[in-house]
Design a protein around this motif. Structure first.
Motif, PDB file in Angstrom:
ATOM      1  N   UNK A  55       0.842  -1.203   0.000  1.00 45.73           N
ATOM      2  CA  UNK A  55       0.000   0.000   0.000  1.00 45.73           C
ATOM      3  C   UNK A  55       0.877   1.253   0.000  1.00 45.73           C
ATOM      4  N   UNK A  56       1.899   1.259   0.871  1.00 45.38           N
ATOM      5  CA  UNK A  56       2.809   2.398   0.910  1.00 45.38           C
ATOM      6  C   UNK A  56       3.596   2.552  -0.374  1.00 45.38           C
ATOM      7  N   UNK A  57       3.984   1.430  -0.967  1.00 40.84           N
ATOM      8  CA  UNK A  57       4.767   1.447  -2.198  1.00 40.84           C
ATOM      9  C   UNK A  57       3.995   2.121  -3.333  1.00 40.84           C
ATOM     10  N   UNK A  58       2.729   1.743  -3.501  1.00 40.27           N
ATOM     11  CA  UNK A  58       1.953   2.303  -4.610  1.00 40.27           C
ATOM     12  C   UNK A  58       1.511   3.738  -4.322  1.00 40.27           C
ATOM     13  N   UNK A  59       1.299   4.071  -3.050  1.00 44.86           N
ATOM     14  CA  UNK A  59       1.054   5.478  -2.715  1.00 44.86           C
ATOM     15  C   UNK A  59       2.257   6.315  -3.120  1.00 44.86           C
ATOM     16  N   UNK A  60       3.435   5.828  -2.747  1.00 47.04           N
ATOM     17  CA  UNK A  60       4.668   6.528  -3.074  1.00 47.04           C
ATOM     18  C   UNK A  60       4.865   6.671  -4.579  1.00 47.04           C
ATOM     19  N   UNK A  61       4.460   5.659  -5.307  1.00 41.54           N
ATOM     20  CA  UNK A  61       4.698   5.632  -6.740  1.00 41.54           C
ATOM     21  C   UNK A  61       3.838   6.631  -7.500  1.00 41.54           C
ATOM     22  N   UNK A  62       2.603   6.863  -7.011  1.00 45.12           N
ATOM     23  CA  UNK A  62       1.659   7.638  -7.824  1.00 45.12           C
ATOM     24  C   UNK A  62       1.147   8.924  -7.192  1.00 45.12           C
ATOM     25  N   UNK A  63       1.303   9.117  -5.885  1.00 42.61           N
ATOM     26  CA  UNK A  63       0.579  10.226  -5.271  1.00 42.61           C
ATOM     27  C   UNK A  63       1.055  11.599  -5.745  1.00 42.61           C
ATOM     28  N   UNK A  64       2.325  11.730  -6.096  1.00 38.78           N
ATOM     29  CA  UNK A  64       2.792  13.039  -6.554  1.00 38.78           C
ATOM     30  C   UNK A  64       2.137  13.449  -7.868  1.00 38.78           C
ATOM     31  N   UNK A  65       1.778  12.466  -8.694  1.00 37.35           N
ATOM     32  CA  UNK A  65       1.063  12.789  -9.923  1.00 37.35           C
ATOM     33  C   UNK A  65      -0.325  13.335  -9.604  1.00 37.35           C
ATOM     34  N   UNK A  66      -0.954  12.790  -8.571  1.00 36.32           N
ATOM     35  CA  UNK A  66      -2.258  13.296  -8.156  1.00 36.32           C
ATOM     36  C   UNK A  66      -2.129  14.715  -7.601  1.00 36.32           C
ATOM     37  N   UNK A  67      -1.102  14.928  -6.773  1.00 37.75           N
ATOM     38  CA  UNK A  67      -0.848  16.273  -6.244  1.00 37.75           C
ATOM     39  C   UNK A  67      -0.634  17.260  -7.383  1.00 37.75           C
ATOM     40  N   UNK A  68       0.140  16.846  -8.374  1.00 40.47           N
ATOM     41  CA  UNK A  68       0.405  17.711  -9.529  1.00 40.47           C
ATOM     42  C   UNK A  68      -0.889  18.005 -10.299  1.00 40.47           C
ATOM     43  N   UNK A  69      -1.689  16.978 -10.551  1.00 42.35           N
ATOM     44  CA  UNK A  69      -2.921  17.153 -11.329  1.00 42.35           C
ATOM     45  C   UNK A  69      -3.910  18.064 -10.621  1.00 42.35           C
ATOM     46  N   UNK A  70      -3.944  17.984  -9.286  1.00 42.52           N
ATOM     47  CA  UNK A  70      -4.877  18.813  -8.518  1.00 42.52           C
ATOM     48  C   UNK A  70      -4.310  20.207  -8.286  1.00 42.52           C
ATOM     49  N   UNK A  71      -3.026  20.263  -7.920  1.00 44.89           N
ATOM     50  CA  UNK A  71      -2.458  21.525  -7.463  1.00 44.89           C
ATOM     51  C   UNK A  71      -1.943  22.450  -8.537  1.00 44.89           C
ATOM     52  N   UNK A  72      -1.317  21.908  -9.596  1.00 43.70           N
ATOM     53  CA  UNK A  72      -0.688  22.778 -10.588  1.00 43.70           C
ATOM     54  C   UNK A  72      -1.698  23.698 -11.280  1.00 43.70           C
TER      55      UNK A  72
END
Length: 404
Positions: A55-72
């Motif tokens: 669970x931690x591995x896949x969070x680490x792998x993809x969450x920054x893309x979600x942050x980018x898609x929402x925040x940028x």
């Protein structure tokens, strides 16, 4: 308390967990088993048997893309919208600067994440630049929020002095001073950080051996205090005083609003919206970053055995905490939109390509207070890192990625 940057795939070592540098989540766990005994596990070792690790591995792998898609896009919308809200005050200047710093921080984190994930050889200079700028952008964004709270506190408690204390020039000087302090704190990256190549191709940004003790014993606490602990304390304190000041001044403002023109009433409503927006943004900041503070303080005492269930839980908790901290740089636009009617209206007008006149840069409260400062001395107005180093078992994160 920087959010760490490391490569995306944690490499597990039965003898060492967490050997890494600034703002970097690095679970260095390469399984070392006798060559005569085939390992029943894959590349990450015994920790693979625990669902928490994956669970931690896949969070680490993809969450920054979600942050980018929402925040940028949200930060771009905030920047454009506030610059189209006349007059351009120190308050709107802070909001615009915060949007820029948040986006630059998100870009640095994602860039580091992808470069290390794909083992791009950046060289020592590349690691030093990403560490330095990433840590600076994230810390600076948090301190812009503190500066906004201080200005609003002055507007609430010292309304007759706000036109002299909260001018555009003084706000710029304040932000230059804050930027200088953070730059001085982060300068060490230019000589402490370096690049390491593990095996034939795995690239890891870390720290030179002669500076490991400084990173673990000194920078660990400086980083945590500048990124989250001190900003959290200051935001709680100033926003508490702002709320107290609003309650004390509510009746007086109501009387003034009833006795003054519609224009004056509208000014009070605008200032109230700014205050509500600031308080909401500050509260969300504390809620998202406070877990990082607590994790940062407790982490040296949370000792786990390499490859154990405890380490898998520790890893999952760390990823969730980094996710929350990083989302702090992505949600401000949505908070502005929900809490400020004027911002909402201006954003809608921007989408429709409407224009408005521009007034000169002025103090945050001048337009409201210049009309009432001589009325009553009781009148009040209301105006808002992972790049951590990880060495041994000490780690606080702003830049988060995991290393291969």
């Amino acid at each position: 308390m920087t959010t760490s940057m490391s490569s995306v795939e944690p490499v597990f070592n039965v003898t060492a967990s967490y050997s890494n540098g600034d703002n970097v989540t690095d679970m260095n766990l390469t399984t070392e088993l006798p060559t005569t005994t085939p390992s029943p596990w894959g590349r990450f070792g015994p920790i693979e048997q625990y669902g928490e690790f994956w669970a931690g591995y896949y969070i680490n792998l993809y969450y920054l893309w979600v942050v980018f898609a929402v925040g940028f896009p949200g930060n771009i919308a905030s920047f454009v919208t506030v610059l189209r809200m006349p007059p351009l005050t120190s308050s709107t200047g802070y909001v615009a600067a915060l949007a820029v710093m948040d986006n630059l921080g998100i870009i640095c984190k994602l860039l580091f994440h992808q470069l290390t994930l794909h083992d791009v050889h950046m060289g020592p200079g590349g690691c030093q630049a990403l560490y330095f700028f990433g840590s600076f952008f994230i810390m600076y964004a948090n301190w812009i929020l503190v500066a906004m709270s201080v200005e609003r506190f002055i507007a609430i408690w010292f309304p007759l002095r706000v036109t002299t204390l909260c001018t555009g020039t003084k706000s710029i000087i304040l932000m230059v001073i804050i930027a200088f302090i953070i730059i001085c704190a982060d300068l060490h990256f230019l000589w402490t950080s370096t690049v390491k190549v593990i095996g034939h191709k795995d690239v890891q940004c870390s720290f030179s051996e002669e500076h490991i003790e400084f990173i673990e014993k000194v920078w660990y606490w400086i980083d945590g205090c500048l990124y989250a602990i001190i900003p959290c304390i200051l935001l709680v304190m100033f926003n508490g005083l702002i709320i107290l000041g609003i309650r004390k001044s509510r009746k007086i403002q109501k009387d003034l609003t009833n006795n003054k023109s519609d224009q004056m009433a509208e000014k009070f409503r605008q200032q109230r919206q700014i205050t509500i927006m600031l308080i909401v943004v500050s509260v969300v900041f504390v809620l998202l970053v406070l877990p990082n503070c607590l994790f940062f303080i407790a982490k040296p005492y949370w000792v786990v055995e390499a490859g154990s269930h405890g380490q898998a839980v520790n890893y999952l908790v760390s990823q969730l905490i980094f996710l929350l901290s990083d989302f702090n740089h992505a949600v401000n636009f949505y908070l502005y939109f929900l809490t400020a009617r004027r911002f909402r209206r201006r954003f809608t007008d921007t989408l429709r390509c409407l224009t408005s006149g521009r007034k000169p840069f002025t103090s945050i409260m001048r337009t409201a207070n210049s009309n009432i400062s001589n009325t009553s001395i009781y009148t009040t107005q209301t105006s808002m890192n992972g790049f951590t180093r990880e060495s041994g078992n000490n780690n606080s994160k702003k830049y988060h990625t995991t290393s291969t």
